[in-house]
Write a protein that holds these residues in place. Sequence first.
Motif, PDB file in Angstrom:
ATOM      1  N   LEU A  27      -1.595  -7.594   6.410  1.00  0.00           N
ATOM      2  CA  LEU A  27      -2.878  -8.362   6.025  1.00  0.00           C
ATOM      3  C   LEU A  27      -3.090  -7.294   4.604  1.00  0.00           C
ATOM      4  O   LEU A  27      -3.487  -8.151   3.772  1.00  0.00           O
ATOM      5  N   THR A  28      -2.780  -6.228   4.483  1.00  0.00           N
ATOM      6  CA  THR A  28      -2.915  -5.490   3.236  1.00  0.00           C
ATOM      7  C   THR A  28      -1.952  -6.115   2.120  1.00  0.00           C
ATOM      8  O   THR A  28      -2.494  -6.422   1.117  1.00  0.00           O
ATOM      9  N   PRO A  59       0.915  -1.230   0.198  1.00  0.00           N
ATOM     10  CA  PRO A  59       0.047   0.055   0.031  1.00  0.00           C
ATOM     11  C   PRO A  59       0.785   1.244   0.152  1.00  0.00           C
ATOM     12  O   PRO A  59       1.875   1.318   0.480  1.00  0.00           O
ATOM     13  N   TRP A 108       0.715   3.702   1.897  1.00  0.00           N
ATOM     14  CA  TRP A 108       0.969   4.185   3.240  1.00  0.00           C
ATOM     15  C   TRP A 108       2.149   3.506   3.934  1.00  0.00           C
ATOM     16  O   TRP A 108       2.300   3.754   4.983  1.00  0.00           O
ATOM     17  N   LYS A 109       2.648   2.340   3.275  1.00  0.00           N
ATOM     18  CA  LYS A 109       3.735   1.495   3.997  1.00  0.00           C
ATOM     19  C   LYS A 109       5.002   2.382   4.126  1.00  0.00           C
ATOM     20  O   LYS A 109       5.212   3.402   3.267  1.00  0.00           O
ATOM     21  N   CYS A 114      -1.539  -4.569  10.303  1.00  0.00           N
ATOM     22  CA  CYS A 114      -2.359  -4.066   9.171  1.00  0.00           C
ATOM     23  C   CYS A 114      -1.608  -4.145   7.786  1.00  0.00           C
ATOM     24  O   CYS A 114      -2.392  -4.365   6.738  1.00  0.00           O
ATOM     25  N   LEU A 115      -0.380  -3.764   7.857  1.00  0.00           N
ATOM     26  CA  LEU A 115       0.534  -3.731   6.540  1.00  0.00           C
ATOM     27  C   LEU A 115       0.510  -5.321   5.988  1.00  0.00           C
ATOM     28  O   LEU A 115       0.171  -5.540   4.846  1.00  0.00           O
ATOM     29  N   ARG A 141      -3.699  -9.312   1.205  1.00  0.00           N
ATOM     30  CA  ARG A 141      -4.885  -8.757   0.116  1.00  0.00           C
ATOM     31  C   ARG A 141      -4.446  -8.563  -1.112  1.00  0.00           C
ATOM     32  O   ARG A 141      -5.097  -8.881  -2.344  1.00  0.00           O
ATOM     33  N   LEU A 142      -3.163  -7.603  -1.423  1.00  0.00           N
ATOM     34  CA  LEU A 142      -2.869  -7.322  -2.736  1.00  0.00           C
ATOM     35  C   LEU A 142      -2.147  -8.195  -3.564  1.00  0.00           C
ATOM     36  O   LEU A 142      -1.803  -7.850  -4.633  1.00  0.00           O
TER      37      LEU A 142
END
Length: 169
Positions: free
Chosen positions: A153-154, A42, A44-45, A150-151, A157-158
């Motif tokens: 998990l993202t 993402p 925001w990483k 959160c990173l 998902r990506l």
Amino acid sequence: MTGLLAGGWGPPAVAGLVALAVAVAGGIATRTDAWYRRLRVPGWKPPDWAFGPVWAVIFALTTASAVIAWNVTPDPAARTRLIFVLAVNGALNIAWSVIFFRLRRPDWAFAEVLVLWLSILAVMFVVGGASTTAALLNLPYLVWVSVAACLNLTIVRLNPPFGPRFGTV
């Protein structure tokens, strides 16, 4: 030697060496190779360069927390609990890097980071029994691992699906 470890420089030295060992083991397990660079992440990483300084601060705070708790806890059973939760936490900290970077399984690493997060709460609970300050020193660790979860998990998902072929270079 026993007298040295009971007070004075013993606890800080031992805690510092253990924290350094955990940090080095995690660092060795972390590889930002071609596989890692191909992952979709993402926007925001945090930048890769930020992870080292953040972890250095976290390890310093956690070490200080452990030393404070050790020094105000003369009870052998309480000290045993302290050593146990810190050992489990250290092992989980290293394990995440191994699972994510070496096994190339961010999906498994996500499950593991949830257990790591719970182990930080356990550390906070145990050291908090000795000192509120010691517990609060672990808040940055809890926050950082929350962001990392959160990173993680993202990234899962990506980058579906994770499986035997995904990890090949």
